[in-house]
Enzyme design. Structure first.
Site, mmCIF file in Angstrom:
data_model
loop_
_atom_site.group_PDB
_atom_site.id
_atom_site.type_symbol
_atom_site.label_atom_id
_atom_site.label_comp_id
_atom_site.label_asym_id
_atom_site.label_seq_id
_atom_site.Cartn_x
_atom_site.Cartn_y
_atom_site.Cartn_z
ATOM 1 N N CYS A 1 0.151 3.707 2.818
ATOM 2 C CA CYS A 1 0.631 3.119 4.084
ATOM 3 C C CYS A 1 2.118 3.408 4.270
ATOM 4 O O CYS A 1 2.569 3.717 5.373
ATOM 5 C CB CYS A 1 0.399 1.614 4.105
ATOM 6 S SG CYS A 1 -1.328 1.112 4.031
ATOM 7 N N CYS B 1 0.832 -1.210 0.000
ATOM 8 C CA CYS B 1 0.000 0.000 0.000
ATOM 9 C C CYS B 1 0.861 1.252 0.000
ATOM 10 O O CYS B 1 1.582 1.516 0.972
ATOM 11 C CB CYS B 1 -0.906 -0.060 1.235
ATOM 12 S SG CYS B 1 -1.717 1.478 1.661
#
Length: 97
Positions: free
Chosen positions: A30, A27
């Protein structure tokens, strides 16, 4: 910073203020928020900061209805207090506390 899983999650969130970062290695957002979460963990010894890898801990992700990541959950004495979904600034994260 703690690596949280189904074995230690409930005990960890049971007392005090706990910031939990639900994330995944693939991600992009993230990866962008991770250094901010690490800074908060280093600067705020009064709170507990933990991370949950949603790919490894699918049961925890389902339990909290995590559909988008990063998702930050803040618990106060075991109760869910605040939620933030997606990338946000350090100031926004600190405001959740």
């Amino acid at each position: 910073m703690l690596h949280l899983n189904k074995e230690n999650f409930d005990e960890t969130i049971a007392s005090g203020t706990v910031l939990v970062d639900f994330w995944a290695s693939w991600c992009g957002p993230c990866k962008m928020i991770a250094p901010i979460v690490e800074e908060i963990a280093a600067e705020r010894p009064d709170i507990t900061v933990g991370k949950v890898n949603v790919d490894e801990e699918m049961d925890l992700a389902r339990r909290f209805g995590i559909a988008s990541i990063p998702t930050i959950l803040v618990f106060k004495n075991g109760e869910l207090s605040k939620t933030s979904i997606g990338y946000c600034s350090k100031e926004e994260l600190l405001a959740l506390l």
